[in-house]
Scaffold this motif. Structure first.
Motif, PDB file in Angstrom:
ATOM      1  N   ASP A  74       0.825  -1.216   0.000  1.00  0.00           N
ATOM      2  CA  ASP A  74       0.000   0.000   0.000  1.00  0.00           C
ATOM      3  C   ASP A  74       0.852   1.257   0.000  1.00  0.00           C
ATOM      4  N   LEU A  77       2.495   1.652  -3.355  1.00  0.00           N
ATOM      5  CA  LEU A  77       1.563   2.131  -4.386  1.00  0.00           C
ATOM      6  C   LEU A  77       1.332   3.640  -4.261  1.00  0.00           C
ATOM      7  N   ARG A  78       1.278   4.146  -3.028  1.00  0.00           N
ATOM      8  CA  ARG A  78       1.131   5.598  -2.848  1.00  0.00           C
ATOM      9  C   ARG A  78       2.341   6.324  -3.433  1.00  0.00           C
ATOM     10  N   CYS A  79       3.504   5.788  -3.180  1.00  0.00           N
ATOM     11  CA  CYS A  79       4.742   6.393  -3.686  1.00  0.00           C
ATOM     12  C   CYS A  79       4.745   6.380  -5.218  1.00  0.00           C
ATOM     13  N   VAL A  80       4.364   5.245  -5.778  1.00  0.00           N
ATOM     14  CA  VAL A  80       4.357   5.081  -7.237  1.00  0.00           C
ATOM     15  C   VAL A  80       3.361   6.048  -7.886  1.00  0.00           C
ATOM     16  N   GLU A  81       2.174   6.186  -7.287  1.00  0.00           N
ATOM     17  CA  GLU A  81       1.151   7.099  -7.818  1.00  0.00           C
ATOM     18  C   GLU A  81       1.679   8.522  -7.843  1.00  0.00           C
ATOM     19  N   ASN A  82       2.328   8.887  -6.741  1.00  0.00           N
ATOM     20  CA  ASN A  82       2.927  10.202  -6.623  1.00  0.00           C
ATOM     21  C   ASN A  82       3.941  10.447  -7.736  1.00  0.00           C
ATOM     22  N   ARG A  84       4.159   8.951 -10.615  1.00  0.00           N
ATOM     23  CA  ARG A  84       3.508   9.006 -11.942  1.00  0.00           C
ATOM     24  C   ARG A  84       2.923  10.383 -12.199  1.00  0.00           C
ATOM     25  N   THR A  85       2.357  10.980 -11.143  1.00  0.00           N
ATOM     26  CA  THR A  85       1.750  12.297 -11.304  1.00  0.00           C
ATOM     27  C   THR A  85       2.825  13.366 -11.504  1.00  0.00           C
ATOM     28  N   ALA A 109       8.142   2.255 -12.130  1.00  0.00           N
ATOM     29  CA  ALA A 109       6.784   2.627 -12.553  1.00  0.00           C
ATOM     30  C   ALA A 109       6.829   3.753 -13.580  1.00  0.00           C
ATOM     31  N   ASP A 115       2.361  -2.316 -12.246  1.00  0.00           N
ATOM     32  CA  ASP A 115       2.256  -2.388 -10.792  1.00  0.00           C
ATOM     33  C   ASP A 115       3.549  -3.038 -10.279  1.00  0.00           C
TER      34      ASP A 115
END
Ligand SMILES: NC(=O)c1ccc[n+]([C@@H]2O[C@H](COP(=O)([O-])OP(=O)(O)OC[C@H]3O[C@@H](n4cnc5c(N)ncnc54)[C@H](O)[C@@H]3O)[C@@H](O)[C@H]2O)c1
Ligand SMILES: [Zn+2]
Length: 399
Positions: A74, A77-82, A84-85, A109, A115
């Motif tokens: 989890d 995934l937060r780090c990866v989303e960040n 990507r943005t 990523a 993922d």
């Protein structure tokens, strides 16, 4: 000798007090304009992130400070989303192994999508990732030079690892001054992790005997001459300086020697391999709350006992490097002393002695043994190839 190996490292390795001040130059060389620092709130409060930022004047800097010890999927995934943005062109990992590994997963990523779980295992990263710079703030994992990124797959209840030479950082900046605020427990746990890396690398199966099918490539390649030299230097330094670093975090000389020890051990294990201790630590860490280092440190002497007969001269050598004097002992007696020396070091720095002290349930040990046994890439590095029953026995001994 018949050894054939390739030795991988970080693209560039900068070592020394205040080496962090050279970060801006390195980012510029990679053409970086927009950087993402992956770190955690403790390191922000300790002022370490400010020092990293100050070293990069004039750049656009974003900070993800949501890192956590022993990252879960989890958190990753937060780090990866960040990432990507924000679309950085350079990723900088600042912290212990946990944040550096999260930075590696963010870099994958950005470069390859998907993922992090898609890349678990060996050689599943399809190509280079964007420039990754790692600055360790603990002296332990060696992640600043290694091809590994570890996280816990919470659903499967196991720690997993993405292992690819594409994950070796483009630059490692090992600045002992960044470790001065590292608390005693983290210092002890990460320090014994470095010792475990060096001992597992030095007592690994020989590169010439590495059991690899002809068409298969493995990141870990078995014991080789370069890794041996680094393991030796790491073991001597841990023995000489880890207790001092735990006792007084501001002891700059001890911190400096431990920083070097951890990076050397990282170079050694990430080419030769880690083995049964690490395989056995993974299921333990997924089941109870224990740091990677403390789990390894706990298991290390028990696995050494199991491996001893396969590597008597190597373990005798380890004993000497740990500071044991020969006093007329033959190799067998010296090898035994290596275990005693590790046990003494553990007691001195406060590593737990038994699995039951961590709250491990005895009934879970057979499942742990199956999980550890399934980690073939680690099993084949071990000097004795254990059965699941052997592993179960070692767990019971350690319980
Ligand atoms: N990638 C690899 O090759 C590799 C190798 C071994 C272990 N690991 C992984 O690394 C993780 C463990 O890393 P670790 O032992 O370095 O600890 P860590 O990164 O989990 O850090 C532990 C805690 O110490 C704090 N801390 C770290 N440096 C500090 C400093 N200078 N001042 C104040 N606080 C500080 C952190 O904020 C964190 O809360 C595990 O997930 C393990 O599986 C990775
Ligand atoms: Zn380790």
């Amino acid at each position: 000798m018949r050894q054939t190996f390739t030795f991988y490292t970080a693209g560039q390795l900068l070592f020394g007090r205040d080496a962090v001040t050279q970060l801006g130059e390195i980012v510029a060389r990679f053409g970086g304009k927009r950087v993402l620092i992956v770190t955690d709130k403790i390191l922000v409060h300790a002022g370490i992130v400010a020092r990293v930022r100050e070293a990069m004047p004039g750049l656009s800097i974003d900070v993800f400070d949501g890192g956590e010890p022993e990252p879960t999927i989890d958190m990753v995934l937060r780090c990866v989303e960040n990432a990507r943005t924000l679309k950085p062109d350079v990723v900088i990992g600042v912290g212990g192994g946990s944040n550096m590994d999260a930075a590696k997963l963010a870099a994958i990523a950005i470069s390859h999508g998907g993922d992090p779980r898609d890349y678990v295992g060996e050689n599943h990263v399809p190509g280079p990732v964007l420039p990754l710079i790692c600055l360790p703030t603990t002296s332990g994992t060696g992640s600043e030079v290694t091809p590994a990124a570890v996280f816990t797959d919470t659903a499967k209840k196991i720690k997993v690892s993405v292992l690819s030479n594409f994950l070796r950082p483009a630059a490692a900046i090992v600045d002992p001054m960044l470790t001065l605020t590292c608390p005693p427990k983290v210092t002890a746990d990460s320090g014994i992790d470095a010792l475990t890396h060096a001992i597992e690398a030095f007592t690994a199966i020989d590169n010439a005997d590495f059991p690899l099918p002809a068409n298969e490539r493995s990141v870990y390649q078995g014991k080789n001459l370069i890794a041996d030299m680094m393991a030796e230097q790491a073991i001597k330094r841990v023995a000489g300086f880890l207790p001092r670093a735990v006792r007084d975090g501001k002891d700059v000389e001890a911190r400096e020697e431990m920083s070097l020890a951890a990076t050397l051990a990282g170079l050694a294990f990430s080419n030769a391999g880690v083995a049964l201790v690490h395989a056995m630590e993974y299921p333990v860490a997924a089941a109870v709350h224990v740091s990677h280092g403390a789990g390894n440190g706990l298991l290390l002497p028990f696995v050494m006992r199991y491996n001893l007969s396969a590597k008597v001269p190597a373990f005798a050598q380890v004993a000497e490097w740990l500071g044991v004097e020969r006093q007329g002992r033959d190799d067998a007696a010296m090898a035994d002393q290596a275990i005693v020396a590790v046990e003494q070091l553990k007691a001195l720095i406060g590593i737990p002695a038994r699995l039951r002290d961590l709250g491990v349930n005895k009934d879970d040990l057979p499942t742990f043994a199956e999980k550890a046994f399934s980690l073939k890439r680690l099993m084949r590095v071990n000097p004795r190839y254990p059965s699941a029953a052997d592993i179960g026995q070692i767990y019971r001994d350690a319980w």
